[in-house]
Design an enzyme around this catalytic site. Sequence first.
Site, mmCIF file in Angstrom:
data_model
loop_
_atom_site.group_PDB
_atom_site.id
_atom_site.type_symbol
_atom_site.label_atom_id
_atom_site.label_comp_id
_atom_site.label_asym_id
_atom_site.label_seq_id
_atom_site.Cartn_x
_atom_site.Cartn_y
_atom_site.Cartn_z
ATOM 1 N N ALA A 99 -7.481 -5.813 12.417
ATOM 2 C CA ALA A 99 -6.824 -7.112 11.884
ATOM 3 C C ALA A 99 -5.521 -6.555 11.324
ATOM 4 C CB ALA A 99 -7.608 -7.454 10.488
ATOM 5 N N ASP A 100 -5.153 -5.448 10.556
ATOM 6 C CA ASP A 100 -3.907 -5.009 10.536
ATOM 7 C C ASP A 100 -2.878 -4.451 11.728
ATOM 8 O OD1 ASP A 100 -3.394 -2.127 10.095
ATOM 9 O OD2 ASP A 100 -5.163 -2.237 9.103
ATOM 10 N N GLN A 141 0.234 4.090 17.362
ATOM 11 C CA GLN A 141 0.408 3.057 16.784
ATOM 12 C C GLN A 141 1.982 2.557 16.931
ATOM 13 O OE1 GLN A 141 -0.928 2.087 13.020
ATOM 14 N NE2 GLN A 141 -3.342 2.143 13.539
ATOM 15 N N HIS A 148 -9.405 -2.623 10.372
ATOM 16 C CA HIS A 148 -8.703 -1.802 10.872
ATOM 17 C C HIS A 148 -7.931 -2.561 12.097
ATOM 18 C CE1 HIS A 148 -9.309 1.932 9.304
ATOM 19 N NE2 HIS A 148 -10.349 1.979 9.442
ATOM 20 N N HIS A 208 -3.639 -2.887 3.440
ATOM 21 C CA HIS A 208 -2.844 -2.516 4.536
ATOM 22 C C HIS A 208 -2.451 -3.772 5.409
ATOM 23 C CE1 HIS A 208 -4.178 1.642 4.319
ATOM 24 N NE2 HIS A 208 -3.248 2.135 5.042
ATOM 25 N N GLU A 262 0.912 -1.087 0.078
ATOM 26 C CA GLU A 262 0.103 0.044 -0.246
ATOM 27 C C GLU A 262 0.833 1.081 -0.056
ATOM 28 O OE1 GLU A 262 -0.621 2.415 2.576
ATOM 29 O OE2 GLU A 262 0.757 1.465 4.039
#
Length: 355
Positions: free
Chosen positions: A299-300, A114, A297, A323, A24
């Site tokens: 999941a990644d 993050q 969201h 992503h 991505e």
Amino acid sequence: MAIPAGRGGMEGEAVIEIDGSHGEGGGQILRTALALSCVTGQPFRIVGIRKGRQKPGLMPQHLMAVRAAARISGARVTGDAPGSTDLVFAPGAVVPGEFQFDIGTAGSITLVLQTLILPLLLAAGRSTVILTGGTHVPFSPPYHHLAEVFAPLLARIGGKVHLAIDSYGFYPRGGGRVRCVVEPAVSLAPLATTSSGRSMRVSGLSGVANLPFAIAERQRRSALDTLSAAGIRADIGLLDAPSPGKGTFLFLRRLVGELPSGFSALGAIGKRAEAVGEEAAAELVRHHRSRASLDPHLADQVVPYLALAQGESTFTTSCVTRHLLTNLWVVGQFFALRHRIEGEEGEVGQVTISR
């Protein structure tokens, strides 16, 4: 078995080379690489940062992620300048503490966190991070997804973070303020969940800042109507959000047992309030009908944590995103990661991760 914190980049140590245009090709490659570099102590060089974007290179949010990661790890950094597309990052050991960072724009607070949560989680003590910037802005999960979806899932696998919001930040003004307390974790457990089941509870929040409160009510009504048409009941509250700027949002949380998922939409100039409510609700309905366990969201976001867990993890997601695929690739640059994906990009899929 404890997970080692960063040991510090040493002179002469091999530098991991990362292609920032892979997959991505966005800022997530940089954020994940920064987090894992701090955890492992492995230095890396990334080239082609956000190469495919309209404005390539480091924007304020990405630059803050770099500098914040450098601050917590005492890293040596070259290339940390606005617009830079080439960066070298060599961390030292991560030291817990109290940190404050101001992005200076409406850049996403959740995306900077993050980068920081994983290395601070594996540090030797508690840390507190106070961030100023955007809390509900385009192209990033809103604060409520981090606090009500990501944090509970992280607790399920052994990580504890406590989040609080003092003010809300919308594009273009920013000015949101979030406090995040990260407790140290000895180890992380694998995640095993492939079906979300049928019994569920749906709650949410429709908020406005410095705009007529009727907008929040219209967003709420539209979301409730869309969910009701799909046979889903929900309890959605209303919020007059404290903020230096103007903005609106609607957030929905779906809870099945102890497994959360989140869906949101933002208001914008020229976008009707009804469209905001319908957008978030339609995403929840799609996820519900897929019978998958994790929203796209989440999941990644969880991939780097599961890569460090002691054992094999398996989950399903309602959409295998670019992503997710890219994050798996980045993790594989730092670890001998084994993963399997059943399902095509853009469709429902099952993911298995182990080391």
